[in-house]
Design a protein around this motif. Structure first.
Motif, short mmCIF file in Angstrom:
data_model
loop_
_atom_site.label_atom_id
_atom_site.label_comp_id
_atom_site.label_asym_id
_atom_site.label_seq_id
_atom_site.Cartn_x
_atom_site.Cartn_y
_atom_site.Cartn_z
N ALA A 1 53.39 7.31 48.57
CA ALA A 1 52.87 6.75 47.32
C ALA A 1 52.68 7.85 46.30
O ALA A 1 52.47 9.01 46.64
N VAL A 2 52.78 7.47 45.03
CA VAL A 2 52.48 8.38 43.92
C VAL A 2 51.12 8.00 43.36
O VAL A 2 50.83 6.83 43.12
N CYS A 3 50.29 9.01 43.14
CA CYS A 3 48.98 8.84 42.48
C CYS A 3 48.95 9.81 41.31
O CYS A 3 48.63 10.99 41.48
N SER A 4 49.28 9.31 40.13
CA SER A 4 49.44 10.17 38.95
C SER A 4 48.47 9.78 37.85
O SER A 4 48.16 8.60 37.69
N ASN A 5 48.03 10.76 37.08
CA ASN A 5 47.22 10.46 35.91
C ASN A 5 48.07 10.01 34.73
O ASN A 5 47.54 9.71 33.66
N LYS A 6 49.38 9.96 34.92
CA LYS A 6 50.28 9.39 33.91
C LYS A 6 50.16 7.87 33.95
O LYS A 6 49.89 7.28 35.01
N ARG A 7 50.36 7.21 32.83
CA ARG A 7 50.34 5.75 32.79
C ARG A 7 51.33 5.18 33.81
O ARG A 7 52.45 5.66 33.94
N THR A 8 50.92 4.16 34.55
CA THR A 8 51.73 3.65 35.65
C THR A 8 53.13 3.24 35.22
O THR A 8 54.12 3.53 35.91
N GLU A 9 53.27 2.59 34.07
CA GLU A 9 54.59 2.14 33.64
C GLU A 9 55.52 3.32 33.40
O GLU A 9 56.73 3.22 33.67
N PHE A 10 54.99 4.45 32.90
CA PHE A 10 55.81 5.63 32.69
C PHE A 10 56.26 6.22 34.03
O PHE A 10 57.43 6.60 34.21
N THR A 11 55.33 6.32 34.98
CA THR A 11 55.68 6.88 36.28
C THR A 11 56.70 6.01 36.99
O THR A 11 57.66 6.52 37.58
N LYS A 12 56.53 4.70 36.94
CA LYS A 12 57.49 3.79 37.58
C LYS A 12 58.88 3.95 36.96
O LYS A 12 59.89 3.94 37.68
N ALA A 13 58.93 4.10 35.65
CA ALA A 13 60.22 4.28 34.98
C ALA A 13 60.89 5.58 35.41
O ALA A 13 62.10 5.62 35.66
N LEU A 14 60.11 6.64 35.50
CA LEU A 14 60.66 7.93 35.90
C LEU A 14 61.11 7.92 37.36
O LEU A 14 62.16 8.47 37.70
N VAL A 15 60.30 7.31 38.22
CA VAL A 15 60.68 7.21 39.63
C VAL A 15 62.01 6.46 39.75
O VAL A 15 62.89 6.84 40.53
N ARG A 16 62.17 5.42 38.95
CA ARG A 16 63.43 4.67 38.96
C ARG A 16 64.59 5.53 38.43
O ARG A 16 65.65 5.61 39.04
N LEU B 1 64.88 8.71 38.34
CA LEU B 1 65.15 9.85 39.21
C LEU B 1 65.66 9.42 40.58
O LEU B 1 65.81 10.25 41.48
N LYS B 2 65.93 8.12 40.73
CA LYS B 2 66.51 7.55 41.95
C LYS B 2 65.60 7.75 43.17
O LYS B 2 66.07 8.01 44.29
N LEU B 3 64.29 7.56 42.96
CA LEU B 3 63.32 7.70 44.04
C LEU B 3 62.68 6.37 44.43
O LEU B 3 61.86 6.32 45.35
N GLY B 4 63.06 5.29 43.71
CA GLY B 4 62.36 4.04 43.86
C GLY B 4 62.33 3.49 45.28
O GLY B 4 61.34 2.89 45.70
N HIS B 5 63.40 3.71 46.04
CA HIS B 5 63.48 3.17 47.40
C HIS B 5 62.61 3.92 48.38
O HIS B 5 62.42 3.47 49.52
N LEU B 6 62.07 5.06 47.96
CA LEU B 6 61.31 5.91 48.88
C LEU B 6 59.80 5.65 48.84
O LEU B 6 59.10 5.93 49.81
#
Length: 213
Positions: A103-118, A120-125
């Protein structure tokens, strides 16, 4: 007890996003008549949430207005200004293959982190991606880590948290989980050593060696 879950900070831990953060910060500073800051200066204020960043680096702006201006601008630079640190992808893939919940626990806004994870091709992890908007308060309050463990269904005794800053050591202690920190983020080695993390890692790839198969 074995480690069954690993929680990760994002900025400075999984990815170097300081180019994008600096660009959006300087955009807001320009709106309020302030000169641009160097990336190293902005980096030293990252980690305690966006409101804190704006209060410190755009002090003549109403915090809510500065935060809104930053969020309006950030999507235009976010993807181009963020890159994974070396070793992150293969390490996460190995942990995922072993069945470790991630899991990611970031102080960045969740929608931004989800977009970046997607992007950066990390979404499946990752099983979960959380931000302060999910729990109402940023780190170093432990609420985000506690909520991540609740969602993953893994207790603190079987969880580790990985970050890059002194506040990451603080939040891990507050949540009752081991805190590991990786060099190369926003905090210096000296500051990290003084915070007494459970492990101080030179490279991200060391994580796979510390979590037994």
């Amino acid at each position: 007890m074995p480690i069954r879950a690993a929680l990760f900070d994002f900025d400075g831990t999984l990815a170097d996003s300081f180019v994008a953060i600096t660009a959006s910060t300087n955009h807001v500073r320009q709106l309020y008549g302030l000169p641009a800051l160097a990336e190293d200066t902005v980096r030293s204020y990252v980690g305690l949430g966006l409101t804190n960043l704006m209060e410190n680096l755009v002090p003549n702006a109403p915090p809510a207005a500065a935060v809104a201006a930053y969020r309006d601008h950030h999507p235009s630079v976010m993807a181009a200004g963020t890159r994974l640190f070396p070793g992150v992808l293969p390490t996460l893939e190995e942990l995922h293959a072993r069945g470790i919940r991630l899991a990611v626990c970031s102080n960045k806004r969740t929608e931004f982190t989800k977009a970046l994870v997607r992007d950066l091709k990390l979404g499946h992890l990752f099983d979960e991606i959380l931000g302060p908007d999910d729990v109402g308060i940023p780190k170093p309050d432990p609420a985000m880590l506690v909520e991540a463990m609740r969602r993953l269904g893994v207790p603190a005794a079987e969880t580790v948290y990985v970050g890059d800053m002194v506040i990451d050591v603080e939040v891990a202690k507050a949540a009752g989980v081991p805190g590991w920190v990786v060099l190369g983020g926003a905090s210096s080695r000296e500051d990290l050593e003084a915070a007494r993390p459970d492990h101080l890692l030179k490279e991200f790839t060391e994580i796979a060696k510390l979590i037994p198969s």
